[in-house]
Design an enzyme around this catalytic site. Sequence first.
Site, mmCIF file in Angstrom:
data_model
loop_
_atom_site.group_PDB
_atom_site.id
_atom_site.type_symbol
_atom_site.label_atom_id
_atom_site.label_comp_id
_atom_site.label_asym_id
_atom_site.label_seq_id
_atom_site.Cartn_x
_atom_site.Cartn_y
_atom_site.Cartn_z
ATOM 1 C CE LYS A 140 -72.981 -13.002 -87.643
ATOM 2 N NZ LYS A 140 -72.937 -12.462 -89.008
ATOM 3 N NE ARG A 184 -81.226 -12.383 -95.576
ATOM 4 C CZ ARG A 184 -80.296 -11.942 -96.421
ATOM 5 N NH1 ARG A 184 -80.321 -12.328 -97.689
ATOM 6 N NH2 ARG A 184 -79.359 -11.110 -96.020
HETATM 7 N N1 BES Z 1 -76.730 -9.905 -88.049
HETATM 8 C C1 BES Z 1 -76.047 -9.990 -89.281
HETATM 9 C C2 BES Z 1 -75.815 -8.648 -89.957
HETATM 10 C C3 BES Z 1 -74.911 -7.667 -89.261
HETATM 11 C C4 BES Z 1 -73.604 -7.527 -89.640
HETATM 12 C C5 BES Z 1 -75.398 -6.828 -88.281
HETATM 13 C C6 BES Z 1 -72.794 -6.597 -89.033
HETATM 14 C C7 BES Z 1 -74.589 -5.901 -87.653
HETATM 15 C C8 BES Z 1 -73.294 -5.772 -88.025
HETATM 16 C C9 BES Z 1 -76.849 -10.849 -90.245
HETATM 17 O O1 BES Z 1 -77.605 -11.867 -89.667
HETATM 18 C C10 BES Z 1 -75.905 -11.510 -91.177
HETATM 19 O O2 BES Z 1 -75.133 -12.307 -90.729
HETATM 20 N N2 BES Z 1 -75.989 -11.156 -92.439
HETATM 21 C C11 BES Z 1 -75.161 -11.731 -93.448
HETATM 22 C C12 BES Z 1 -76.013 -12.042 -94.639
HETATM 23 C C13 BES Z 1 -75.342 -12.905 -95.685
HETATM 24 C C14 BES Z 1 -75.019 -14.264 -95.116
HETATM 25 C C15 BES Z 1 -76.260 -13.030 -96.863
HETATM 26 C C16 BES Z 1 -74.083 -10.696 -93.788
HETATM 27 O O3 BES Z 1 -74.347 -9.502 -93.755
HETATM 28 O O4 BES Z 1 -72.969 -11.125 -94.054
HETATM 29 MN MN MN Z 2 -76.482 -13.631 -89.399
#
Ligand code: BES
Ligand code: MN
Length: 500
Positions: free
Chosen positions: A281, A355
Amino acid sequence: MKVKVWRGSITEVKADAVIINLFEGVKRPGGATGAVDQALGGAISRLAEAGELTGQEKEAVVVYSLGRLPATKVVVAGLGPSSGFDLEGVRRAAGWAMKAAARGGCRTVATIVHGAGIAGLEAGAAAEATVIGSLLASYSFRELKSAKESAPHGVEELIVVEHNETKIPAVEAGVRHGQVLAEATALARNLVNRPAKLITPTALAEVAANIARQGLELEVLEKADCERLGMGAFLSVARGSDEPAKLIVLRYRPSEGRAAGGPLAFVGKGLTFDSGGISLKAGEGMEAMKADMAGGAAVLGAMQAVAGLKPAVEVIAVVPATENMPSGHAARPGDVVRAMNGKTIEIISTDAEGRMILADAVAYARSLGAKRLVDLATLTGACVVALGNVRAGLFANDDRLATEVEEAAAKAGEKVWRMPLDREYRDLLKSDVAEIKNSGGRPGGAITGAHFIGEFAGDSPWVHLDIAGLALTSTEQAHTPKGATGFGVRTLAWLAESAK
Ligand code: BES
Ligand code: MN
Ligand code: ZN
């Protein structure tokens, strides 16, 4: 906080403060507020006439009783307009009033049951809402502040006052129910607010063991157990971290009157820190990813509530707990892993890890005999884009369970919104090399995320709540300070209780 019910008049109770209320625009209050006004020689109606007391929501005007009441101070909580006033209005008014009392250094606070008078709300439900609003508003996370910075004390005792004897049993039941739910919510908030270095998967398992002492069965699967079960999806996420992963299982079995429909499962994403893994991230705001176990925290909180409320339905809680870290051992984009149910998954993004761990957790819950599944997860940023920080996304393969969860959420005062799951969205997860891939890209990201989990729920009735936008709040609300909200605890508890 100690909470007790006292039968009598609000004008006779001894406390540092008594909390009464006023609807917006009312100049000559009746009921309990009128009685206090009379005892104070008309001070409250004078303030109302002068426009210094308006009854608007958020208002909490403090008046000294100067010996005209056994209580030192009176807090008048604004209820807002009487039309459309509901239990959430009770929770909010109670919250603002308790905060005003706490600011004034009150330790013992007596309150009337908001909403049970002319508003006509049912006494038990109104008492519960009064207690929940009061207790949740009094929550603060101070365990990592120095003694100097932390408040010297908060309110220590809440006395719920009811003068009508016939209402006492309902008020007592509501107060107890509210206290159980508020304490369970505070537990979830603490877990989410604590940094990831404190809330490791191991620490989460210890919390679960503590909850289990209240009469639940506990099972903690270690890495070797998960390997034996073929949980390749869960383990692929854990590979990059030095913290050992745990798959936490709590089970509540009712002693009498088993509900039809079979065991209900609560599955919560317990990602103790989500760095994104190799699909790292961006740095800014990454500290919020300590909250990526909020779904798991809500499930653990709900199980504490279930242990206290003893519903008729059997409940199985599964919390897959791990960090998602980059390292030389971490899974790579392009890797293909096999989940417990035999399905092969192509990893497109190691940041779509929630997921992955839920896939195996859902499959495991089904293998334990769960007949209906509800998962909670901070799953996607896309859901935050879609619904903001107001409603959680609700996805379901079963209308009946979806309605039950919607009704439970309404009772809890937690907002959800049903989202679609058309087959066309599932097509975005088709992989060239495996049976499914873990990311369908940006379009419909919350929906494809839900579809991925649904693939592992199979034909079991299943609801997924994407709580990514609800786990934390950046603004102080009536009964939710900045930080963790504990969202989902009360919805799950009400769902367990409504199962017949
Ligand atoms: N934990 C994150 C989602 C999230 C984002 C929670 C902001 C709380 C606040 C999740 O694991 C994630 O990184 N999701 C990705 C999915 C994508 C890579 C398909 C996302 O939302 O960008
Ligand atoms: Mn994630
Ligand atoms: Zn995540």
